[in-house]
Write an enzyme that holds these catalytic residues in place. Sequence first.
Site, PDB file in Angstrom:
ATOM      1  N   ASP A  78       0.822  -1.213   0.000  1.00  0.00           N
ATOM      2  CA  ASP A  78       0.000   0.000   0.000  1.00  0.00           C
ATOM      3  C   ASP A  78       0.856   1.264   0.000  1.00  0.00           C
ATOM      4  OD1 ASP A  78       0.714  -0.768   2.715  1.00  0.00           O
ATOM      5  OD2 ASP A  78      -0.680   0.753   3.447  1.00  0.00           O
ATOM      6  N   GLU A 138       0.079  -1.137   5.629  1.00  0.00           N
ATOM      7  CA  GLU A 138       1.207  -0.704   6.473  1.00  0.00           C
ATOM      8  C   GLU A 138       1.065   0.767   6.842  1.00  0.00           C
ATOM      9  OE1 GLU A 138       5.186   0.985   7.470  1.00  0.00           O
ATOM     10  OE2 GLU A 138       3.846   1.561   5.854  1.00  0.00           O
TER      11      GLU A 138
HETATM   12 ZN   LIG Z   1       6.815   2.367   3.758  1.00  0.00          ZN
END
Ligand SMILES: [Zn+2]
Length: 380
Positions: A78, A138
């Site tokens: 992401d 993340e």
């Molecule tokens: Zn990163």
Amino acid sequence: MNVESTLAELVRIDTRSAASNAGLINYVLPRVEAAGLRARILRYTDERGVEKSQLVAVSQKDFEEGDEVALALVGHTDTVPFDPAWTEALTLTERDGKLYGRGACDTKGFIAAALAAIEEADVRRLSRPLALVLTADEEVGCLGAKRLAESKPFSARAAVVGEPTSLRPMRAGKGYCLADVTVRGREGHSAYPHLGASAITRAARLVGRIEKIAEGLKRDAHEAFDPPHTTVNVGVISGGTAKNVIAGRCDFTLEWRPVPGQSPEIVADLVRREIEALRAEDEGFECELRVTRLDAGVETRADAPLVRALEEETGNAAGTVAFGTEAPQLAELGADAVVFGPGDIRVAHRTGEFVPAAELRDCAQILRRTVERFCGPEHQ
Ligand SMILES: [Zn+2]
């Protein structure tokens, strides 16, 4: 396919954390399978109902759930959002040896380099298991990696956690913790202060004590970091309704970044103690502290084999990072985790983030040699 064209393909797939990352996983899947890895896709639905996919691809045919790999290459799929005015955000563009695009630096550059390394290494000849792990979410709190740390589809002896470090191995990181604090008072006409109690004044007293707590934390020094101690920040505060009303409520956020080895709860515990002390002085002092994130710091020994190997391969001495990464979750999976990748964190998350093309190519070579060192046949 070379590493730059792979990166162009990865950047083309929009994987902002709010959207599904399935397109990127589906793109990578046939490539890792063709390279000789056996892949599993772990799916979950995020809190907004969007389907997310995580890939765990392992070189060993007889690998079973929970088995240990010798080395995991871990990248988050992401990216942060981008300004719509950046019309080339999803089109990798080269200028002066720099490759521009959303995620080029954080962290699709690393994923492209890891794919190139795996395709170049002769995976079928490896004698110890190698894993490629691609995570989701993340940027919104390492949510995908936390799921892996909980469900443990594999464990790892060593892990390279991809993040832009300008090809310097980073063996330790501070933790990241957050709390919301609500202080209550009693509303009233500001002309008659004795009839009310200001939540803002109460919050100010508590913030003053938090400043002292931050001062005290400097005594617990960890010299590998800059600054070498746990830091505390009150980043947002809001309270009151009007200039002539005694404030009935004041809210603020409390953020702290604990050094490794220190309990992540430390700041919340110290603040709670101050809340009790303030309550003893002012019996109406009403305050709640809700911890919303509690990620501990992480540290891999300076003499761990992966730290040494990446120092040798790059010629760069290992350092530490101040930003959050998935290293704590990989440590929970058993790994000596080292944060490493092409690009500079200072240009990540910006309009016009980029990765230097030469670093990207170097990273692919360094990862290939690292794979051979950790997973290759004993005699080469
Ligand atoms: Zn990163």
